[in-house]
Scaffold this active site. Structure first.
Site, PDB file in Angstrom:
ATOM      1  N   ASP A 130       0.826  -1.216   0.000  1.00 40.15           N
ATOM      2  CA  ASP A 130       0.000   0.000   0.000  1.00 40.15           C
ATOM      3  C   ASP A 130       0.854   1.258   0.000  1.00 40.15           C
ATOM      4  OD1 ASP A 130      -2.120  -1.715   0.030  1.00 40.15           O
ATOM      5  OD2 ASP A 130      -2.621  -1.424   2.140  1.00 40.15           O
ATOM      6  N   HIS A 143      -6.722   2.544  -2.362  1.00 36.40           N
ATOM      7  CA  HIS A 143      -6.455   1.619  -1.246  1.00 36.40           C
ATOM      8  C   HIS A 143      -5.044   1.047  -1.323  1.00 36.40           C
ATOM      9  CE1 HIS A 143      -7.542  -2.644  -2.974  1.00 36.40           C
ATOM     10  NE2 HIS A 143      -6.987  -1.899  -3.902  1.00 36.40           N
ATOM     11  N   ASP A 230      -5.233  -5.670   7.442  1.00 33.58           N
ATOM     12  CA  ASP A 230      -5.976  -6.023   6.234  1.00 33.58           C
ATOM     13  C   ASP A 230      -6.168  -7.531   6.260  1.00 33.58           C
ATOM     14  OD1 ASP A 230      -6.660  -6.740   3.567  1.00 33.58           O
ATOM     15  OD2 ASP A 230      -5.675  -4.937   2.787  1.00 33.58           O
ATOM     16  N   ASP A 232      -6.577  -9.535   4.018  1.00 27.51           N
ATOM     17  CA  ASP A 232      -5.868 -10.296   2.987  1.00 27.51           C
ATOM     18  C   ASP A 232      -4.436 -10.612   3.390  1.00 27.51           C
ATOM     19  OD1 ASP A 232      -4.065  -8.219   2.215  1.00 27.51           O
ATOM     20  OD2 ASP A 232      -5.362  -7.540   0.599  1.00 27.51           O
ATOM     21  N   GLU A 275     -11.030  -4.486   4.675  1.00 27.56           N
ATOM     22  CA  GLU A 275     -11.093  -5.315   3.465  1.00 27.56           C
ATOM     23  C   GLU A 275     -11.910  -6.594   3.617  1.00 27.56           C
ATOM     24  OE1 GLU A 275     -10.252  -4.325   0.546  1.00 27.56           O
ATOM     25  OE2 GLU A 275      -8.727  -2.745   0.782  1.00 27.56           O
TER      26      GLU A 275
END
Length: 303
Positions: A130, A143, A230, A232, A275
């Site tokens: 990011d 994002h 996050d 993910d 997310e």
């Protein structure tokens, strides 16, 4: 640093999907609430204050004149509002727990935190860096730029949120779980000196040692620690409901250990979980994982 245990937790929902430009993640706050976050934290012993959701509007056009950043104006507006909301809860002495929504909301969360703890260290728990900018981003999705913005790099509409000087120190910022970095991000990370624990380090050293080393960095000379998690960052097997899954991620158990170590250190002063995308999920599994991890990071114990 020695922050005292805060018994008041304020939940702020941000149903943002514009930063990812993918529908579904806007339902993340509802999914997390449905998975029982308030009840779980209350059972641990906290006083939970649900501040509701910040309103996110969907513009007719996804572009702003003069830039390739998608939905820039609305993302900036929401993050300015989020900055003030986070700051307001900290002003009351509450712990801000932000639930998303895509990771672009970290811009406002961190800007609000820095108003009260300007030397905050950050643990960025994510498969991605990011740390793109308009020049390096292959997609224009904000994002994927949120950490760069929080470090002071990016469009002025975003970096100005929170006021002049509202930026993180890259030497007190740690990425954990990275396994998908764009070429421009790799160079930027090296240039700024941000510490990255990739999956290679986690596999080789073990999560306990990674967290110990990360904590040394984010607590050295800081006045607080922010967790930006996050979902993910975890392997898609454990968290299928995310917009940008990357195989070979952190396991469910490793993530619990990381949160438990954070809880034992008693240094966390703010957090966000982002997310969660229920449209891509299976029986709300990812939201339930998010809530379970929140339980661990706020001190939940088996015995």
């Amino acid at each position: 640093m020695n922050p005292t245990i805060n018994e008041n937790i304020s939940i702020i929902g941000v149903p943002m999907d514009l930063g990812a430009d993918r529908r579904g993640v806007d339902m993340g706050p509802s999914a997390i609430r449905y998975a029982g976050i308030a009840e779980r934290l209350e059972k641990i012993g906290y006083k939970v204050h649900d501040e509701g959701d910040i309103i996110v509007r969907r513009p007719k056009e996804n572009t702003t004149a003069g830039t390739n950043l998608k939905y820039l104006d609305e993302i900036a507006r929401v993050n300015r509002e989020l900055c003030e909301a986070v700051s307001g809860q900290m002003e009351k002495g509450h712990f801000p727990l932000v639930i998303g929504g895509d990771h672009s909301i970290a811009i406002g969360t961190i800007a609000g935190v820095l108003k009260h703890r300007p030397k905050t260290g950050v643990i960025w728990y994510d498969a991605h860096g990011d740390m793109n900018t308009a020049e390096t981003s292959p997609s224009g999705n904000i994002h994927g730029m949120s950490l760069a913005v929080s470090l002071g790099y990016g469009h002025e509409s975003l970096t100005s949120i929170g006021g002049a000087g509202s930026r993180l120190n890259p030497e007190k910022t740690v990425l954990i779980g990275a396994r998908a970095l764009d070429p421009g991000e790799k160079e930027f990370i090296k240039k700024l000196g941000v510490k990255v624990f990739t999956m290679h380090e986690i596999d080789r050293l073990g999560m306990a040692r990674v967290m110990e080393e990360a904590l040394k960095i984010v607590t050295d000379g800081t006045d607080g620690v922010h967790l930006s998690l996050d979902l993910d960052g975890l392997d898609p097997h454990d968290c299928p409901g995310v917009g940008t899954p990357v195989i070979g991620g952190i396991s469910y158990r490793e993530s619990h250990l990381a949160m438990e170590i954070l809880a034992e250190a008693n240094v966390l002063t703010s957090a966000e979980f982002v997310e969660v995308n229920p449209i891509l999920d299976q029986m709300n599994q990812t939201a339930r994982v998010a809530v379970a991890l929140m339980g661990s990071v706020f001190g939940e114990k088996l015995i």
